[in-house]
Enzyme design. Structure first.
Site, PDB file in Angstrom:
ATOM      1  N   ASP A   1      21.366  53.371  -3.890  1.00 12.95           N
ATOM      2  CA  ASP A   1      21.740  53.910  -4.306  1.00 12.95           C
ATOM      3  C   ASP A   1      23.915  54.491  -4.013  1.00 12.95           C
ATOM      4  O   ASP A   1      24.055  54.776  -2.843  1.00 12.95           O
ATOM      5  CB  ASP A   1      21.520  55.879  -3.821  1.00 12.95           C
ATOM      6  CG  ASP A   1      22.433  56.710  -4.853  1.00 12.95           C
ATOM      7  OD1 ASP A   1      23.413  56.372  -5.392  1.00 12.95           O
ATOM      8  OD2 ASP A   1      21.777  58.308  -4.731  1.00 12.95           O
TER       9      ASP A   1
ATOM     10  N   ARG B   1      16.892  57.082 -29.772  1.00 13.00           N
ATOM     11  CA  ARG B   1      16.206  57.472 -28.036  1.00 13.00           C
ATOM     12  C   ARG B   1      16.694  55.677 -27.604  1.00 13.00           C
ATOM     13  O   ARG B   1      16.524  55.813 -26.733  1.00 13.00           O
ATOM     14  CB  ARG B   1      15.290  58.275 -27.938  1.00 13.00           C
ATOM     15  CG  ARG B   1      14.253  57.524 -26.876  1.00 13.00           C
ATOM     16  CD  ARG B   1      13.353  58.615 -26.244  1.00 13.00           C
ATOM     17  NE  ARG B   1      11.858  59.063 -27.410  1.00 13.00           N
ATOM     18  CZ  ARG B   1      11.441  58.061 -28.503  1.00 13.00           C
ATOM     19  NH1 ARG B   1      11.753  57.235 -27.832  1.00 13.00           N
ATOM     20  NH2 ARG B   1      10.973  58.330 -29.339  1.00 13.00           N
TER      21      ARG B   1
ATOM     22  N   LYS C   1      29.127  61.721 -10.616  1.00 19.13           N
ATOM     23  CA  LYS C   1      30.617  62.332  -9.150  1.00 19.13           C
ATOM     24  C   LYS C   1      31.124  61.458 -10.205  1.00 19.13           C
ATOM     25  O   LYS C   1      31.862  62.109 -10.909  1.00 19.13           O
ATOM     26  CB  LYS C   1      29.403  61.591  -7.724  1.00 19.13           C
ATOM     27  CG  LYS C   1      27.706  62.114  -7.679  1.00 19.13           C
ATOM     28  CD  LYS C   1      28.246  63.608  -7.610  1.00 19.13           C
ATOM     29  CE  LYS C   1      27.257  64.255  -7.829  1.00 19.13           C
ATOM     30  NZ  LYS C   1      25.423  64.138  -7.222  1.00 19.13           N
TER      31      LYS C   1
ATOM     32  N   TYR D   1      20.003  61.390  -0.420  1.00 17.67           N
ATOM     33  CA  TYR D   1      19.809  62.418  -1.258  1.00 17.67           C
ATOM     34  C   TYR D   1      19.173  63.611  -0.971  1.00 17.67           C
ATOM     35  O   TYR D   1      17.550  62.831  -1.339  1.00 17.67           O
ATOM     36  CB  TYR D   1      20.647  61.610  -2.237  1.00 17.67           C
ATOM     37  CG  TYR D   1      20.721  63.164  -3.593  1.00 17.67           C
ATOM     38  CD1 TYR D   1      21.850  64.046  -3.089  1.00 17.67           C
ATOM     39  CD2 TYR D   1      20.214  63.048  -4.398  1.00 17.67           C
ATOM     40  CE1 TYR D   1      21.863  65.247  -4.339  1.00 17.67           C
ATOM     41  CE2 TYR D   1      20.547  64.580  -5.796  1.00 17.67           C
ATOM     42  CZ  TYR D   1      21.181  65.096  -5.303  1.00 17.67           C
ATOM     43  OH  TYR D   1      21.708  65.758  -6.114  1.00 17.67           O
TER      44      TYR D   1
HETATM   45  C1  LIG Z   1      24.130  63.388  -7.165  1.00 17.83           C
HETATM   46  C2  LIG Z   1      23.648  62.704  -6.621  1.00 17.83           C
HETATM   47  C3  LIG Z   1      22.581  61.785  -6.719  1.00 17.83           C
HETATM   48  C4  LIG Z   1      21.749  62.699  -8.016  1.00 17.83           C
HETATM   49  O1  LIG Z   1      22.237  62.606  -9.431  1.00 17.83           O
HETATM   50  P1  LIG Z   1      22.439  63.447 -10.539  1.00 17.83           P
HETATM   51  O2  LIG Z   1      23.326  63.215 -11.287  1.00 17.83           O
HETATM   52  O3  LIG Z   1      22.468  64.506  -9.625  1.00 17.83           O
HETATM   53  O4  LIG Z   1      20.409  64.348 -11.120  1.00 17.83           O
HETATM   54  C5  LIG Z   1      21.694  61.322  -6.145  1.00 17.83           C
HETATM   55  N1  LIG Z   1      22.412  61.089  -5.705  1.00 17.83           N
HETATM   56  C6  LIG Z   1      23.659  60.743  -4.559  1.00 17.83           C
HETATM   57  C7  LIG Z   1      23.630  59.859  -3.249  1.00 17.83           C
HETATM   58  C8  LIG Z   1      24.085  61.957  -5.324  1.00 17.83           C
HETATM   59  O5  LIG Z   1      24.769  62.560  -4.697  1.00 17.83           O
END
Ligand SMILES: *Cc1c(COP(=O)(O)O)cnc(C)c1O
Length: 379
Positions: A170, A46, A195, A98
């Protein structure tokens, strides 16, 4: 070092025990110690894992940061950042973030006494106006989902820096290939690795990147104390994904540009949201802080009904109807009934999220085939 070289060599050192060029998947929960307290820097998985360590080094390098931390999902990475705060602290964030971030803030953290203020961050003056002596963090997302709004990261950093307010960005939609928020004055970069970094729709993961050693220590403490760490197999997949980020992104951008322009000239399409149009509201800032305009775009239909949208969404073959984005294959999504269904219709319409709004994650297939698929579906 140039981007292409960085993506391929980031975090890659031959395995010390065998010379394996690819970092092995260290599928282990613990490490044998020679004597109590005498170990090779790894005690319990961990806290430390060699596959994760290689990936975290890669994360730092690709965002021009000093440190990287990997989490079990994008929202787990965001969760760790908010855990830096205390009851009474205030966070200024974008009003079209998001949905999962919005849910985490409002449904999980508000009850612990953290206050979230939602402003239109595309105008940095709105951020300055919302700052109080309790503001500890500004949370930005640019470009946003699904309307591709752009916020000037440098302009917001100029507000947060003098007041010692943390600035987190982000950077999921842009990916490190297109935008590096740490270079623009951000303190923390967050990625849904799920992504573009993973890039193959086969892993859920999150990342944080930063320059401050003090911040890294605090976030590492939260990572190991709260335990939202990714497994070694997922770390291996992402290490592999990053190696082709630059070639994938180049193609995402090229296809995005072709399809945005094609859609814009289509007689049945009302409006196309893509920051690369010179008359798009975010164009000037996007051109300044991004290297290209990416493979995400949204559009509305002249017949703005649910039925018409549903017809188009059910008629594509190459574009698969699914949530998520950033994979090599193209996806089509309906915010009104899928990703943004939890927002009341009136709220949605006020923010431009009409019934026929369709979001595309443009993959890296041949653009001609993608256009033929859309042409048939839009009719
Ligand atoms: C998908 C997404 C998230 C969240 O990420 P996960 O990997 O699904 O937890 C946060 N911000 C944006 C812009 C996203 O497209």
């Amino acid at each position: 070092m140039k981007i292409a070289t960085k993506m391929i060599h980031a975090g890659a050192t031959p395995d010390p025990s065998t010379g394996a060029i690819m970092t092995p998947i260290y599928q282990t929960s613990t490490y044998v110690q020679e004597a109590p307290g005498k170990n090779k820097g790894f005690e319990y998985a961990r806290s430390q894992n060699p596959t994760r360590k290689a990936l975290e080094e890669a994360f730092a390098i690709i965002e021009n940061g000093k440190f990287g931390l990997a989490f079990s999902s994008g929202v787990a990475a965001t969760d760790a950042v908010i855990k830096l705060l205390e009851p009474g602290d205030e966070v200024i964030c974008a009003n079209d973030m998001y949905g999962g971030t919005y849910r985490l803030f409002t449904k999980v953290f508000e009850k612990f006494g953290i206050r979230f203020l939602y402003v239109d961050t595309t105008n940095a003056a709105n951020v300055a106006a919302a700052v109080t002596n309790k503001t500890k963090l500004v949370w930005l997302e640019t470009p946003t989902n699904p309307l591709m709004n752009i916020t000037d990261i440098e302009a917001v950093a100029a507000i947060t820096k003098p007041k010692n307010i943390l600035l987190a960005v982000d950077n999921t939609f842009a990916s490190p290939y297109l935008q590096n928020p740490l270079d623009l004055g951000a303190d923390i970069v967050m990625h849904s690795v799920t992504k573009y970094l993973g890039g193959h729709s086969d892993v859920i993961q999150g990342a944080l990147m930063m320059n401050s050693a003090e911040l890294r220590e605090k976030l590492y403490f939260i990572q190991k104390s709260c335990g939202a760490v990714p497994g070694p197999m997922d770390c291996f997949l992402v290490l592999r994904g990053i190696k082709t980020l630059h070639v994938r992104m180049k193609q995402h951008c090229e296809n995005g540009k072709i399809i945005a322009n094609w859609l814009r000239n289509h007689p049945k399409v009302a409006k196309v949201y893509w920051p690369g149009f010179e008359d798009s509201p975010g164009y000037a800032v996007a051109k300044k802080q991004m290297r290209d305009f990416g493979g995400m775009l949204s559009f509305t239909l002249k017949d703005d009904s649910m039925e018409n949208a549903t017809r188009v969404l059910s008629s594509t073959h190459l574009f698969s109807l699914a949530e998520s984005l950033g994979g090599v294959e193209s996806l089509i999504n309906h915010p009104a009934s899928m990703t943004h269904a939890s927002i009341p219709r009136e709220e949605r319409l006020k923010n431009g999220l009409t019934d026929s709004l369709i979001r595309l994650s443009i993959g890296i297939e041949d653009a001609e085939d993608l256009i033929a698929d859309l042409e048939k579906a839009i009719g």
